[in-house]
Motif scaffolding. Structure first.
Motif, short mmCIF file in Angstrom:
data_model
loop_
_atom_site.label_atom_id
_atom_site.label_comp_id
_atom_site.label_asym_id
_atom_site.label_seq_id
_atom_site.Cartn_x
_atom_site.Cartn_y
_atom_site.Cartn_z
N ASN A 104 -2.90 1.97 8.48
CA ASN A 104 -4.00 2.54 7.71
C ASN A 104 -4.64 1.38 6.93
OD1 ASN A 104 -5.60 3.67 5.59
ND2 ASN A 104 -4.46 5.59 5.73
N PHE A 105 -5.88 1.07 7.25
CA PHE A 105 -6.52 -0.14 6.72
C PHE A 105 -6.90 0.00 5.25
CE2 PHE A 105 -6.37 -1.06 11.08
CZ PHE A 105 -6.53 -2.43 11.23
N ASP A 106 -6.82 1.20 4.70
CA ASP A 106 -7.08 1.37 3.26
C ASP A 106 -5.82 1.16 2.43
OD1 ASP A 106 -9.83 1.98 3.44
OD2 ASP A 106 -9.37 4.04 4.02
N LEU A 107 -4.67 1.13 3.09
CA LEU A 107 -3.41 0.91 2.38
C LEU A 107 -3.06 -0.58 2.37
CD1 LEU A 107 -1.25 3.85 3.82
CD2 LEU A 107 -2.64 3.81 1.73
N THR A 108 -2.17 -0.96 1.49
CA THR A 108 -1.74 -2.35 1.38
C THR A 108 -0.79 -2.70 2.53
OG1 THR A 108 0.21 -1.86 0.04
CG2 THR A 108 -1.89 -2.20 -1.12
N GLY A 109 -0.53 -4.00 2.66
CA GLY A 109 0.44 -4.45 3.65
C GLY A 109 1.80 -3.85 3.40
#
Length: 246
Positions: A104-109
């Motif tokens: 999910n690109f809105d979440l952090t690594g």
């Protein structure tokens, strides 16, 4: 399927129906559907493919764009179901098929490590235990709490590869991941694959446009051209023909 083989592809074909005309919106689609005016063209992505992969083998797949390489990997990974034919897989699998799949690109690594681990079937407790190993291998300590949308493609590849290889899967599927990122990390990935091969007997399916990577890592190679099997054999014979053909 004998115990000597971990993957068997038996007369697999994949056919997609492509729209033969441009449809701009859902309303137009339903109007044409009701009137029986939807027309499709058959696209044969894979045509009667058969081969077997031995346990502990590094099996390469080469071909130009559109040859059917990624489609074949997705069928083996269970993402796609073939139109005809059978696929037999006997072992756990870690697929690195599409860069960023399962993220999910809105979440952090950090958050994506646990999310992707859950997608791969690992518990949160297990991912907690392996978190430091993943972080160390990926070399993303300074960016682990940054949203993935701010990562480069190379950073995403690092994270994906680090998660997928934190365990010792029976089968590792790698589709062009090693072509992303800097040379140093590519070498690190190749060393990790060699470690999996020598210590645990992991079977590797590798798709790459890099002839050097295929020749360095693979035992046998399948050459696909427009969905058909062009050649299957040892890496030297196939790559000599492949390189001279193109």
């Amino acid at each position: 399927m004998t115990q000597d083989y971990i993957i068997e592809i038996d007369n697999v074909s994949m056919i997609f129906n492509l729209s033969s005309e441009k449809i701009d919106n859902i309303k137009e689609y339903f109007l044409k559907f009701i009137k029986g005016q939807l027309f499709f063209e058959r696209f044969i992505a894979l045509d009667n493919i058969s081969f077997k992969v031995k346990r502990g083998e590094v099996f390469g797949i080469v071909g130009l764009n559109g040859a059917g390489k990624s489609t074949l990997l997705k069928i083996i990974a269970g993402v796609l179901k073939p139109t005809t034919g059978k696929v037999y897989v006997n072992g756990s699998m870690a697929p690195l098929i599409e860069l960023g799949a399962g993220f999910n690109f809105d979440l952090t690594g950090r958050e994506n490590i646990f999310l992707n681990g859950a997608v791969l079937g690992y518990s949160r407790a297990f991912m907690n235990e392996k978190f430091d190993d993943i972080l160390k291998f990926s070399e993303l300590e300074d960016f682990i709490d940054v949203p993935l949308k701010n990562y480069s493609s190379g950073m995403i590849a690092r994270l994906a590869f680090s998660i997928a290889t934190v365990v010792n899967p029976d089968i590792l599927i790698v589709d062009e991941t090693l072509a992303v990122g800097d040379y140093k990390f590519q070498e690190k990935c190749k060393n990790r694959i060699e470690e999996l091969l020598t210590t645990t007997g992991t079977t590797v399916l590798l798709v790459s446009h890099s002839s050097n990577q295929i020749e360095e890592l693979c035992d046998r190679v399948l050459w696909l051209e427009k969905g058909k099997m062009k050649m299957l054999g040892n890496v030297k014979d196939v790559m000599n023909q492949y390189n001279s053909y193109y």
